[in-house]
Write a protein that holds these residues in place. Sequence first.
Motif, short mmCIF file in Angstrom:
data_model
loop_
_atom_site.label_atom_id
_atom_site.label_comp_id
_atom_site.label_asym_id
_atom_site.label_seq_id
_atom_site.Cartn_x
_atom_site.Cartn_y
_atom_site.Cartn_z
N UNK A 37 0.78 -1.16 0.03
CA UNK A 37 0.03 0.10 0.03
C UNK A 37 0.80 1.24 0.05
N UNK A 38 0.47 2.33 -0.65
CA UNK A 38 0.90 3.48 -0.55
C UNK A 38 0.65 4.35 0.57
N UNK A 39 -0.56 3.91 1.12
CA UNK A 39 -0.78 4.47 2.62
C UNK A 39 -2.06 3.69 2.85
N UNK A 40 -2.04 3.76 4.31
CA UNK A 40 -3.25 2.75 4.99
C UNK A 40 -4.34 3.64 5.46
N UNK A 41 -4.27 5.02 5.43
CA UNK A 41 -5.26 6.02 5.91
C UNK A 41 -4.95 7.24 5.56
N UNK A 42 -5.81 7.37 4.48
CA UNK A 42 -5.38 8.82 3.60
C UNK A 42 -6.94 9.25 2.93
N UNK A 43 -7.14 10.60 3.23
CA UNK A 43 -8.56 10.97 2.70
C UNK A 43 -8.15 11.28 1.25
N UNK A 44 -9.14 11.08 0.28
CA UNK A 44 -9.11 11.32 -0.95
C UNK A 44 -8.80 13.03 -1.09
N UNK A 45 -9.65 13.84 -0.54
CA UNK A 45 -9.75 15.16 -0.52
C UNK A 45 -10.21 15.82 0.75
N UNK A 46 -9.70 16.84 1.17
CA UNK A 46 -10.31 17.69 2.51
C UNK A 46 -11.78 18.23 2.14
N UNK A 47 -11.77 18.69 1.14
CA UNK A 47 -12.92 19.59 0.81
C UNK A 47 -13.84 18.72 -0.38
N UNK A 48 -15.09 19.37 -0.41
CA UNK A 48 -16.27 18.64 -1.19
C UNK A 48 -16.17 18.98 -2.76
N UNK A 49 -15.48 19.95 -2.97
CA UNK A 49 -15.19 20.50 -4.37
C UNK A 49 -14.63 19.61 -5.44
N UNK A 206 -19.03 3.92 -3.97
CA UNK A 206 -18.73 5.36 -3.68
C UNK A 206 -18.57 5.55 -2.10
N UNK A 207 -17.52 6.62 -1.84
CA UNK A 207 -17.62 6.81 -0.45
C UNK A 207 -16.92 8.53 -0.61
N UNK A 208 -17.31 9.23 0.51
CA UNK A 208 -17.15 10.46 0.98
C UNK A 208 -15.56 10.70 0.65
N UNK A 209 -15.31 11.85 -0.07
CA UNK A 209 -13.72 12.07 -0.14
C UNK A 209 -13.11 12.16 0.94
N UNK A 210 -13.55 12.74 2.19
CA UNK A 210 -13.06 12.72 3.40
C UNK A 210 -13.06 11.61 4.20
N UNK A 211 -13.46 10.45 3.74
CA UNK A 211 -13.02 9.33 4.43
C UNK A 211 -11.63 8.92 4.46
N UNK A 212 -11.13 8.24 5.14
CA UNK A 212 -9.80 7.84 5.50
C UNK A 212 -9.93 6.27 4.83
N UNK A 213 -9.09 6.30 3.68
CA UNK A 213 -9.07 4.70 3.09
C UNK A 213 -7.80 4.37 2.84
N UNK A 214 -7.49 3.36 2.15
CA UNK A 214 -6.17 2.82 1.56
C UNK A 214 -6.14 3.13 0.17
N UNK A 215 -4.56 3.23 -0.19
CA UNK A 215 -4.07 3.75 -1.34
C UNK A 215 -3.38 2.64 -1.93
N UNK A 216 -3.72 2.01 -2.93
CA UNK A 216 -2.84 0.88 -3.51
C UNK A 216 -2.83 1.53 -5.02
#
Length: 221
Positions: A37-49, A206-216
Amino acid sequence: AYMYKSENNARLRDGIKNALALKGVNTPHGLVLALKNASDDAKWRFHFKAVSTTFSNSIKVIYNEGVDGYTLTKRIIDKFSSQLEEEFPAFAAVVKFEKTVKSPETTTGWYMPSASEWIDILGDKGLNVIEKQDIDKVKESNEGEVGFEGMATKIKNRIHSKLEKVGELNYSKIERETTFWSSYEPKAGRAFVVIFIYTDAFAFGAGSVRNTNTVRTVLAF
C-alpha cells in the motif's frame, strides 16, 4: 494484474497509450499492481469541491467510458502540486510511493487506478479473483454500487495467493475491513471505492472524499 491483449487492447485508454509512447513503448502490455500500500489511512480530498466536470453514477457507464487512472491521477498531481499534502492526501501518498519505490523507466510510473481499472484487475481477465458471472454483474450495472455478501474473505484470500510468492513480509495484506480508493469521482464529494467489509461482504461503490481509506497503486508497462 491485467494484460491489455486479453481483450485485444479494447481496454487500453489513450492517456496510457500516449504516456508509454513517449517512453518508447509502442505496444503496451498491461497493468501491474503494487505489492504494498502507498497509504493505509489517507483522505481522497479534504473539501467537497469537485475536480472533474463530467460525472456518472452508473458503473456500466463508468466501466465503458471512464478515463484511465493515469490520466486522472496526473491531472490532480499536476494541477494541485503545491497543495497535495494539505488538500489531496491520497494523491500525495502516490507521489511519495513513486519516490520510495521507484518505477521502471519504461512505464507510466505509479498511479491510483481508476474505477474501471479496479474492475479489470479483480475480474476474470485480471487477477481472476472475482469470477466471470459476478464481475459481469458489476460491468453491466446501471447502479452506483454493486455488492456481494459472503465474498470478502474469498476474494481477499485469492489476492493473497497471487502475492504470497514474493514472501509474506514483502506485500501488504488486505485486512478484515479495508477500503481502497480509486481516482474516479462519480459525483462531487464522492470517489469510487473497492470495499472489503467486516461482515464478509464485498462491494464496488462510492464514499465521501473525506473518508480515510487505503491507497494501492498500479503502473502500466
